[in-house]
Design a protein around this motif. Structure first.
Motif, PDB file in Angstrom:
ATOM      1  N   ALA A  24       0.838  -1.197   0.000  1.00 42.01           N
ATOM      2  CA  ALA A  24       0.000   0.000   0.000  1.00 42.01           C
ATOM      3  C   ALA A  24       0.872   1.246   0.000  1.00 42.01           C
ATOM      4  O   ALA A  24       1.507   1.566   0.997  1.00 42.01           O
ATOM      5  CB  ALA A  24      -0.918   0.000   1.215  1.00 42.01           C
ATOM      6  N   GLY A  25       0.909   1.932  -1.123  1.00 42.39           N
ATOM      7  CA  GLY A  25       1.729   3.135  -1.243  1.00 42.39           C
ATOM      8  C   GLY A  25       3.176   2.800  -0.970  1.00 42.39           C
ATOM      9  O   GLY A  25       3.744   1.896  -1.569  1.00 42.39           O
ATOM     10  N   LYS A  26       3.777   3.508  -0.029  1.00 42.99           N
ATOM     11  CA  LYS A  26       5.162   3.216   0.361  1.00 42.99           C
ATOM     12  C   LYS A  26       5.193   2.313   1.579  1.00 42.99           C
ATOM     13  O   LYS A  26       6.165   2.243   2.290  1.00 42.99           O
ATOM     14  CB  LYS A  26       5.909   4.518   0.624  1.00 42.99           C
ATOM     15  CG  LYS A  26       6.042   5.348  -0.628  1.00 42.99           C
ATOM     16  CD  LYS A  26       6.901   6.553  -0.432  1.00 42.99           C
ATOM     17  CE  LYS A  26       6.877   7.324  -1.733  1.00 42.99           C
ATOM     18  NZ  LYS A  26       7.985   8.117  -1.982  1.00 42.99           N
ATOM     19  N   GLY A  27       4.091   1.612   1.807  1.00 48.50           N
ATOM     20  CA  GLY A  27       3.994   0.681   2.927  1.00 48.50           C
ATOM     21  C   GLY A  27       3.017   1.154   3.971  1.00 48.50           C
ATOM     22  O   GLY A  27       3.218   2.205   4.556  1.00 48.50           O
ATOM     23  N   TYR A  28       1.937   0.427   4.163  1.00 49.96           N
ATOM     24  CA  TYR A  28       0.924   0.685   5.185  1.00 49.96           C
ATOM     25  C   TYR A  28       0.291   2.074   5.039  1.00 49.96           C
ATOM     26  O   TYR A  28      -0.028   2.717   6.005  1.00 49.96           O
ATOM     27  CB  TYR A  28       1.499   0.485   6.586  1.00 49.96           C
ATOM     28  CG  TYR A  28       2.124  -0.863   6.724  1.00 49.96           C
ATOM     29  CD1 TYR A  28       1.333  -1.986   6.897  1.00 49.96           C
ATOM     30  CD2 TYR A  28       3.503  -1.030   6.624  1.00 49.96           C
ATOM     31  CE1 TYR A  28       1.906  -3.235   6.972  1.00 49.96           C
ATOM     32  CE2 TYR A  28       4.075  -2.278   6.699  1.00 49.96           C
ATOM     33  CZ  TYR A  28       3.265  -3.375   6.874  1.00 49.96           C
ATOM     34  OH  TYR A  28       3.824  -4.617   6.945  1.00 49.96           O
ATOM     35  N   ASP A  29       0.147   2.542   3.820  1.00 54.75           N
ATOM     36  CA  ASP A  29      -0.472   3.827   3.533  1.00 54.75           C
ATOM     37  C   ASP A  29      -1.953   3.587   3.240  1.00 54.75           C
ATOM     38  O   ASP A  29      -2.308   3.120   2.162  1.00 54.75           O
ATOM     39  CB  ASP A  29       0.229   4.476   2.338  1.00 54.75           C
ATOM     40  CG  ASP A  29      -0.367   5.820   1.959  1.00 54.75           C
ATOM     41  OD1 ASP A  29      -1.292   6.285   2.649  1.00 54.75           O
ATOM     42  OD2 ASP A  29       0.104   6.404   0.963  1.00 54.75           O
ATOM     43  N   ALA A  30      -2.813   3.916   4.203  1.00 53.20           N
ATOM     44  CA  ALA A  30      -4.245   3.646   4.042  1.00 53.20           C
ATOM     45  C   ALA A  30      -4.856   4.442   2.898  1.00 53.20           C
ATOM     46  O   ALA A  30      -5.893   4.067   2.366  1.00 53.20           O
ATOM     47  CB  ALA A  30      -4.983   3.945   5.342  1.00 53.20           C
ATOM     48  N   ALA A  31      -4.232   5.538   2.507  1.00 52.50           N
ATOM     49  CA  ALA A  31      -4.743   6.324   1.384  1.00 52.50           C
ATOM     50  C   ALA A  31      -4.420   5.669   0.046  1.00 52.50           C
ATOM     51  O   ALA A  31      -4.951   6.072  -0.979  1.00 52.50           O
ATOM     52  CB  ALA A  31      -4.166   7.737   1.428  1.00 52.50           C
ATOM     53  N   ALA A  32      -3.531   4.690   0.051  1.00 58.26           N
ATOM     54  CA  ALA A  32      -3.136   4.027  -1.197  1.00 58.26           C
ATOM     55  C   ALA A  32      -3.265   2.516  -1.051  1.00 58.26           C
ATOM     56  O   ALA A  32      -2.389   1.769  -1.460  1.00 58.26           O
ATOM     57  CB  ALA A  32      -1.705   4.416  -1.559  1.00 58.26           C
ATOM     58  N   SER A  33      -4.352   2.081  -0.450  1.00 60.54           N
ATOM     59  CA  SER A  33      -4.555   0.660  -0.202  1.00 60.54           C
ATOM     60  C   SER A  33      -4.650  -0.122  -1.503  1.00 60.54           C
ATOM     61  O   SER A  33      -5.460   0.186  -2.362  1.00 60.54           O
ATOM     62  CB  SER A  33      -5.842   0.468   0.595  1.00 60.54           C
ATOM     63  OG  SER A  33      -6.143  -0.895   0.731  1.00 60.54           O
ATOM     64  N   SER A  34      -3.770  -1.113  -1.633  1.00 54.74           N
ATOM     65  CA  SER A  34      -3.809  -1.976  -2.820  1.00 54.74           C
ATOM     66  C   SER A  34      -2.802  -3.099  -2.654  1.00 54.74           C
ATOM     67  O   SER A  34      -1.920  -3.044  -1.820  1.00 54.74           O
ATOM     68  CB  SER A  34      -3.469  -1.189  -4.086  1.00 54.74           C
ATOM     69  OG  SER A  34      -2.104  -0.836  -4.094  1.00 54.74           O
ATOM     70  N   GLY A  35      -2.967  -4.093  -3.482  1.00 60.64           N
ATOM     71  CA  GLY A  35      -1.972  -5.148  -3.556  1.00 60.64           C
ATOM     72  C   GLY A  35      -0.864  -4.719  -4.494  1.00 60.64           C
ATOM     73  O   GLY A  35      -0.871  -3.615  -5.036  1.00 60.64           O
ATOM     74  N   SER A  36       0.089  -5.597  -4.702  1.00 56.65           N
ATOM     75  CA  SER A  36       1.210  -5.241  -5.572  1.00 56.65           C
ATOM     76  C   SER A  36       0.851  -5.319  -7.047  1.00 56.65           C
ATOM     77  O   SER A  36       1.504  -4.719  -7.877  1.00 56.65           O
ATOM     78  CB  SER A  36       2.401  -6.166  -5.294  1.00 56.65           C
ATOM     79  OG  SER A  36       2.104  -7.474  -5.756  1.00 56.65           O
ATOM     80  N   ASN A  37      -0.205  -6.083  -7.368  1.00 55.48           N
ATOM     81  CA  ASN A  37      -0.638  -6.304  -8.751  1.00 55.48           C
ATOM     82  C   ASN A  37       0.430  -6.978  -9.598  1.00 55.48           C
ATOM     83  O   ASN A  37       0.393  -6.904 -10.820  1.00 55.48           O
ATOM     84  CB  ASN A  37      -1.102  -5.009  -9.417  1.00 55.48           C
ATOM     85  CG  ASN A  37      -2.365  -4.483  -8.794  1.00 55.48           C
ATOM     86  OD1 ASN A  37      -3.173  -5.251  -8.289  1.00 55.48           O
ATOM     87  ND2 ASN A  37      -2.547  -3.177  -8.820  1.00 55.48           N
ATOM     88  N   LEU A  38       1.387  -7.631  -8.955  1.00 58.42           N
ATOM     89  CA  LEU A  38       2.395  -8.391  -9.687  1.00 58.42           C
ATOM     90  C   LEU A  38       1.938  -9.837  -9.774  1.00 58.42           C
ATOM     91  O   LEU A  38       1.550 -10.431  -8.778  1.00 58.42           O
ATOM     92  CB  LEU A  38       3.758  -8.312  -8.987  1.00 58.42           C
ATOM     93  CG  LEU A  38       4.362  -6.915  -8.840  1.00 58.42           C
ATOM     94  CD1 LEU A  38       5.663  -6.978  -8.064  1.00 58.42           C
ATOM     95  CD2 LEU A  38       4.569  -6.258 -10.200  1.00 58.42           C
TER      96      LEU A  38
END
Length: 194
Positions: free
Chosen positions: A74-88
């Protein structure tokens, strides 16, 4: 034409009032009355009353005296504003290299050949607050050493915070990292910053 516009405006106003104002207020009121902790984000506070996090959102713990969470994308790590998986994808060379490097580092640290999957893989949201009991067990020696206590004492705190399957059948057993780390701080002195 006015005969068609007036009912439309009245319906918009009515439904906005009912569904946009009254219903959300009613649901919020019921939630605040019946489940105030959950309705306010399951926030956890320290002894001084300061919010230290949410039991529902993962956060980084890097000090050796704490349970470490699973990696976050998530973002640069544990960023709730950028919640997502790696999509890799599973065959992506970047993902393979990262997982191998993290698994090798854990093997070197713990001396264990088998590393739990959640120790080196991110969750779908990147903010999972839980780890598996196997990953928690892998960290017992490091935590005990950093806190200057016996492994059995650390293991006992972890086991007290192990959650079973939801309704006995859904999901997997898990350990909430924040709640367990707060319990470790309550039971043993906070480790030195490092």
């Amino acid at each position: 034409m006015l005969n068609h516009i007036r009912p439309a405006v009245v319906m918009i106003a009515l439904f906005t009032g009912v569904l946009g104002v009254a219903y959300p207020l009613a649901v919020t009121g019921v939630a605040q009355a019946a489940f105030p902790g959950q309705a306010n984000g399951s926030l956890m506070r320290d002894k001084a009353g300061q919010v230290v996090g949410s039991a529902l959102v993962g956060q980084s713990f890097a000090q050796p005296g704490y349970l470490h969470p699973r990696p976050s994308a998530a973002g640069k790590g544990y960023d709730a504003a950028a919640s997502s998986g790696s999509n890799l994808g599973p065959l992506n060379p970047d993902l393979i290299a990262r997982v191998k490097a993290e698994a090798d580092a854990l093997r070197a640290e713990t001396g264990k050949a088998v590393i739990p999957a959640d120790a080196v893989t991110t969750s779908a949201s990147g903010l999972d607050p839980h780890i598996s009991p196997a990953y928690a067990e892998l960290q017992v020696a490091r935590i005990a050493s950093a806190r200057g206590v016996g492994e059995a004492q650390v293991r006992e705190v972890i086991r007290q915070h192990e959650e079973g399957r939801t309704f006995g059948v859904l999901g997997q057993p898990r350990v909430n990292v924040l709640l367990t780390n707060m319990a470790l701080d309550a039971r043993f002195p906070r480790p030195a910053e490092g």
